[in-house]
Scaffold this motif. Structure first.
Motif, short mmCIF file in Angstrom:
data_model
loop_
_atom_site.label_atom_id
_atom_site.label_comp_id
_atom_site.label_asym_id
_atom_site.label_seq_id
_atom_site.Cartn_x
_atom_site.Cartn_y
_atom_site.Cartn_z
N GLY A 43 -9.70 -8.06 -9.18
CA GLY A 43 -9.86 -7.05 -8.15
C GLY A 43 -11.01 -6.10 -8.46
N LEU A 44 -11.67 -5.61 -7.43
CA LEU A 44 -12.82 -4.71 -7.61
C LEU A 44 -12.38 -3.32 -8.07
N GLY B 296 -4.22 -3.92 -6.39
CA GLY B 296 -5.05 -2.84 -6.90
C GLY B 296 -4.32 -1.51 -6.84
N SER C 265 -11.67 6.01 -4.14
CA SER C 265 -11.22 4.87 -3.34
C SER C 265 -10.27 3.99 -4.15
N ASP C 266 -9.46 3.20 -3.44
CA ASP C 266 -8.49 2.31 -4.07
C ASP C 266 -9.17 1.20 -4.86
N GLY D 227 -9.29 -2.83 -5.80
CA GLY D 227 -9.11 -4.03 -4.99
C GLY D 227 -8.05 -4.96 -5.56
N ASP E 202 -3.75 2.47 -6.05
CA ASP E 202 -4.21 3.31 -4.94
C ASP E 202 -4.66 4.69 -5.43
N GLY F 196 -12.37 0.66 -7.96
CA GLY F 196 -12.55 1.68 -6.95
C GLY F 196 -13.70 2.62 -7.32
#
Length: 239
Positions: free
Chosen positions: A107-108, A135, A114-115, A117, A137, A110
């Protein structure tokens, strides 16, 4: 004249009088490792001696959210969830001529507030599937008052003779504007989550494959979250 006897569990004499191994009795002959995220193909005809495969699929882990608190305030982020895992022993006769191999990416991370990924799914055809970790939050707002947020549940919903969901991640805690604790990343069957931090800094990297990133922590400076661990597909070929 001396006579030679052979065990018919492992050897057979063919119509030409040649001594041959019984198909399926040779055990492990080759291992294929797909470690780069993406989609590939497994073609059965390339292995004419194939009797069965032992396939393991590990999904990608979740990334963690970024943290950017206001001056003299605190934002703490939970870790990303661990990716799922599945394993199946499959007879060659049950395989299609070509089976897709999908390796999920981590996952990316954040950026800002931002959250993180989600991790990508990994699979072998429709016979083995592992789902990616969630990801984390960015639900904690900047501030100084004590508060906490939950971590992420581990991935679930895998397909295989043996399957395991990913590990849940640690939640995050703020005690004051200068004291907090970010969450540990969720573990996986083939990896470990990133560590949790009490000093401010970016999300922390997982180890191995499929672990979630540890959370970021900010006391007034901006830090990105961390990327989750990539998945992997391992295929052991038995003849």
């Amino acid at each position: 004249m001396a006579a030679v006897c052979v065990c018919d569990d492992y050897f057979v004499v063919d119509d030409d009088g040649l001594l041959c191994l019984v198909p399926g009795s040779m055990g492990l002959r080759q291992r294929l490792v797909f470690g780069t995220p993406g989609t590939f193909n497994f073609t059965k005809a390339e292995y004419p001696w194939l009797a069965r495969i032992d396939v393991q699929v590990q999904a990608g882990g979740g990334g963690s959210a970024g943290a950017d608190a206001a001056a003299s305030e605190c934002v703490a982020r939970g870790g990303g969830g661990g990716g799922g895992y599945a394993r199946s022993l499959i007879e060659a006769s049950a395989l299609g001529a070509s089976e897709s191999v999908v390796v999920g990416a981590g996952g990316l991370a954040g950026v800002g507030n931002s959250d993180g990924g989600p991790g990508g799914n990994s699979s072998f055809g429709g016979l083995a599937l592992a789902t990616g970790g969630q990801g984390s939050d960015a639900s904690m707002l900047t501030g100084t008052s004590p508060t906490s947020v939950n971590g992420e549940t581990g991935a679930a919903g895998n397909i295989g003779q043996f399957s395991s969901g990913g590990g849940g991640s640690g939640g995050a805690l703020r005690v004051s504007g200068s004291v907090g604790l970010a969450g540990i990343g969720g573990g996986s069957q083939l990896g470990l989550g990133g560590f949790q931090r009490g000093a401010q800094g970016p999300g922390t990297a997982p180890r191995g494959r499929g672990g979630g990133s540890g959370g970021a922590l900010s006391y007034g400076s901006a830090f990105d979250g961390g990327a989750g661990g990539a998945g992997i597909v391992i295929i052991d070929l038995h003849g």
